[in-house]
Scaffold this motif. Structure first.
Motif, short mmCIF file in Angstrom:
data_model
loop_
_atom_site.label_atom_id
_atom_site.label_comp_id
_atom_site.label_asym_id
_atom_site.label_seq_id
_atom_site.Cartn_x
_atom_site.Cartn_y
_atom_site.Cartn_z
N ALA A 33 -10.88 3.78 -34.45
CA ALA A 33 -9.27 4.30 -34.42
C ALA A 33 -9.05 5.19 -35.20
N ALA A 34 -9.97 5.22 -36.14
CA ALA A 34 -9.71 6.12 -38.02
C ALA A 34 -10.01 7.48 -37.82
N GLN A 35 -10.97 7.95 -36.30
CA GLN A 35 -11.47 8.96 -36.15
C GLN A 35 -10.83 9.12 -35.03
N ALA A 36 -10.01 8.95 -34.19
CA ALA A 36 -8.97 9.25 -33.59
C ALA A 36 -7.60 10.11 -34.10
N GLU A 37 -7.78 11.22 -33.59
CA GLU A 37 -6.09 11.86 -34.07
C GLU A 37 -4.92 11.30 -33.35
N GLU A 38 -4.10 10.82 -34.13
CA GLU A 38 -2.91 10.88 -33.16
C GLU A 38 -2.27 12.12 -32.64
N ILE A 39 -1.90 12.03 -30.82
CA ILE A 39 -1.72 13.15 -30.81
C ILE A 39 -0.33 13.19 -29.83
N THR A 40 0.43 13.88 -29.13
CA THR A 40 2.11 14.00 -29.01
C THR A 40 1.74 14.75 -27.72
N LEU A 41 1.16 14.88 -26.77
CA LEU A 41 1.66 15.40 -25.77
C LEU A 41 3.03 15.86 -24.80
N LYS A 42 3.55 17.03 -25.15
CA LYS A 42 4.75 17.41 -25.36
C LYS A 42 4.57 17.71 -23.18
N MET A 43 5.43 17.34 -22.54
CA MET A 43 5.45 17.24 -20.94
C MET A 43 7.01 17.63 -20.07
N TRP A 44 7.38 19.12 -19.55
CA TRP A 44 8.36 19.19 -19.00
C TRP A 44 7.75 18.94 -17.66
N THR A 45 9.01 18.55 -17.04
CA THR A 45 9.44 18.09 -15.33
C THR A 45 10.23 18.23 -14.52
N LEU A 46 10.44 18.64 -13.55
CA LEU A 46 12.25 18.69 -13.08
C LEU A 46 12.68 16.85 -12.92
N ASP A 47 13.83 16.74 -12.97
CA ASP A 47 14.85 15.42 -12.79
C ASP A 47 14.99 14.90 -11.55
N ASN A 48 13.11 15.17 -10.53
CA ASN A 48 13.70 14.29 -9.22
C ASN A 48 13.46 12.93 -9.72
N THR A 49 13.70 12.19 -8.41
CA THR A 49 14.08 11.40 -8.26
C THR A 49 12.62 10.37 -8.56
#
Length: 441
Positions: A33-49
């Motif tokens: 855990a100490a070596q793993a950088e906290e990452i956020t991936l921003k994802m865009w998609t359509l608002d499909n059902t």
């Protein structure tokens, strides 16, 4: 050093010595855990059902093997998405991963340097390049390199009411001429019955017809150099087959196939006419199966749009629009982004995708495990697996200005305010302008 190699370098020489891509699911999860950088991936998609729920469960499952990665999923309506995405990718707050259509929409981002070349990671162990078929990989392959992963593929068929056909002794047509004859037969049974409603108020329904009619008349190879604007200017869009394809559409209209004012009818109305069994046929997308199931209409069959007599089309070719995910060239986390899209098209997630969105996954390996999947859904998946060629839809495949000209010209042809020859002239002029602009870059 490529952006992908920069991403790998963050994990140190110890990972590089393993000679494996960080796509391998267990790899990031194995890091302390100490070596793993906290990452956020921003994802865009359509608002499909079903999309938000599908991505949410996938993100939770992905985090179990990549505990340092969080997915920030944002959805947009289709029209807004088409205009917002290119602007966002140029700016400073671009999504890391985004939905896109194959064809010109994706190729334009590649050409502008906004989509990341993910070939190396895609073809590594665990990458989507080792999971998907070559035909689907080709959807986002340009100049031999991969710029995205196909997540699903939509197609179109003529859906028909089996009970109606049986009651009236009607047979599935083998040619487009027989389809026109079938429409006349339906009108003879009841003049007020619309054989196969079109619903072209938003213009995209008829362009789907022209997509396949062009192939049925000229074949995939006969149109390719016009579509990608590589044909010499003096010959660009001059094949008489383009006018003939419009003629074939008019023959169907003259046979009474469509409603009286197709350009004034919403596509939802056309869909409802078939779903409620008011009309015995509809040329509809594979996405229509969910609506039919919801309406409780299950005794329907389907067939590919028939061949044109004397045409160069291939019976094995059919309308096919792969959709999928690309990675921004500006992402700070390319390795994780490719790991994420590879995870989304894995066999297990392919089954979840089909279950939750009711769309046909690019990876149908586990399709038989999907709860409540109808026989028709499974049959369509099987049929799509036999396509010899995919025919991408014109308003996605073509340069945007040429596509717009095609949309407008098709409306005019159906309204009888432009002849097929005049319509092709409009399209050719738009193509010449687009070709000239492309050459000037």
């Amino acid at each position: 050093m490529t952006p992908l190699k920069h991403g790998l370098r963050r994990y140190g020489l110890r990972l590089l010595a393993l000679a494996a891509s960080v796509i391998v699911p267990a790899l990031i999860g194995a890091l302390p855990a100490a070596q793993a950088e906290e990452i956020t991936l921003k994802m865009w998609t359509l608002d499909n059902t079903g999309y938000p729920a599908f991505i949410a469960q996938a993100a939770e499952a992905f985090r179990k093997i990549h505990p340092n990665v969080t997915i920030d999923h944002q959805t947009f309506p289709g029209d807004a998405y088409k205009t917002s995405l290119p602007v966002a990718l140029v700016g400073s707050d671009a999504p890391d991963v985004f939905f896109n259509w194959s064809g010109d929409a994706a190729k334009r981002l590649v050409r502008d340097g906004l989509a990341l070349d993910v070939t190396e990671s895609a073809m590594a162990q665990g990458g989507f390049g080792t999971e998907l078929g070559e035909g689907l990989l080709d959807a986002f392959r340009y100049d031999g390199k991969l710029y995205g992963a196909a997540a699903d593929a939509v197609s179109k068929y003529v859906f028909y009411n089996k009970d109606y056909f049986s009651a009236h002794g009607l047979a599935v047509p083998k040619t487009l001429g027989e389809l026109a004859g079938l429409c006349k037969a339906v009108r003879a049974i009841n003049p007020d019955t619309v054989p196969m409603p079109l619903g072209n108020k938003t213009r995209w329904k008829a362009i789907h017809w022209m997509t396949t009619l062009n192939e049925r008349v000229m074949g995939v190879d006969g149109t390719a150099a016009d579509y990608d604007l590589s044909r010499p200017a003096e010959a660009l869009f001059t094949d008489p087959g383009y006018a003939k394809a419009f003629d074939e559409l008019l023959k169907l209209q003259d046979a009474g196939c469509f409603e009286e004012a197709p350009n004034a009818t919403e596509y939802t109305v056309a869909d409802a006419m078939f779903a409620t069994q008011a009309s015995p046929m509809e040329y509809c997308g594979t996405w229509c199966t969910a609506g039919l199931d919801a309406a409780g209409f299950t005794n329907y069959g389907f067939f590919r749009l028939p061949l044109v007599e004397g045409g160069k089309g291939d019976a094995g070719a059919n309308f096919l629009v792969p959709e999928g995910f690309q990675v921004s060239s500006k992402t700070q986390h390319p390795a994780e982004a490719v790991a994420w899209i590879s995870f989304l098209v894995s066999p297990e997630q392919g089954a979840k995708f089909a279950e939750m969105t009711k769309l046909l996954p690019s990876n149908p390996t586990l399709i038989d495990s999907v709860p409540d999947a109808t026989p028709q859904f499974k049959a369509i998946v099987a049929d799509m697996g036999t396509f010899t060629r995919g025919v991408n839809v014109l308003d996605v495949l073509l340069d945007a200005t040429v596509a717009e000209a095609y949309l407008n010209a098709t409306v005019e042809v159906l309204n009888r305010t432009a002849t097929p020859a005049e319509a092709v002239t409009q399209i050719r002029q738009a193509a010449l302008s687009a070709q000239a602009k492309l050459a000037a870059k």
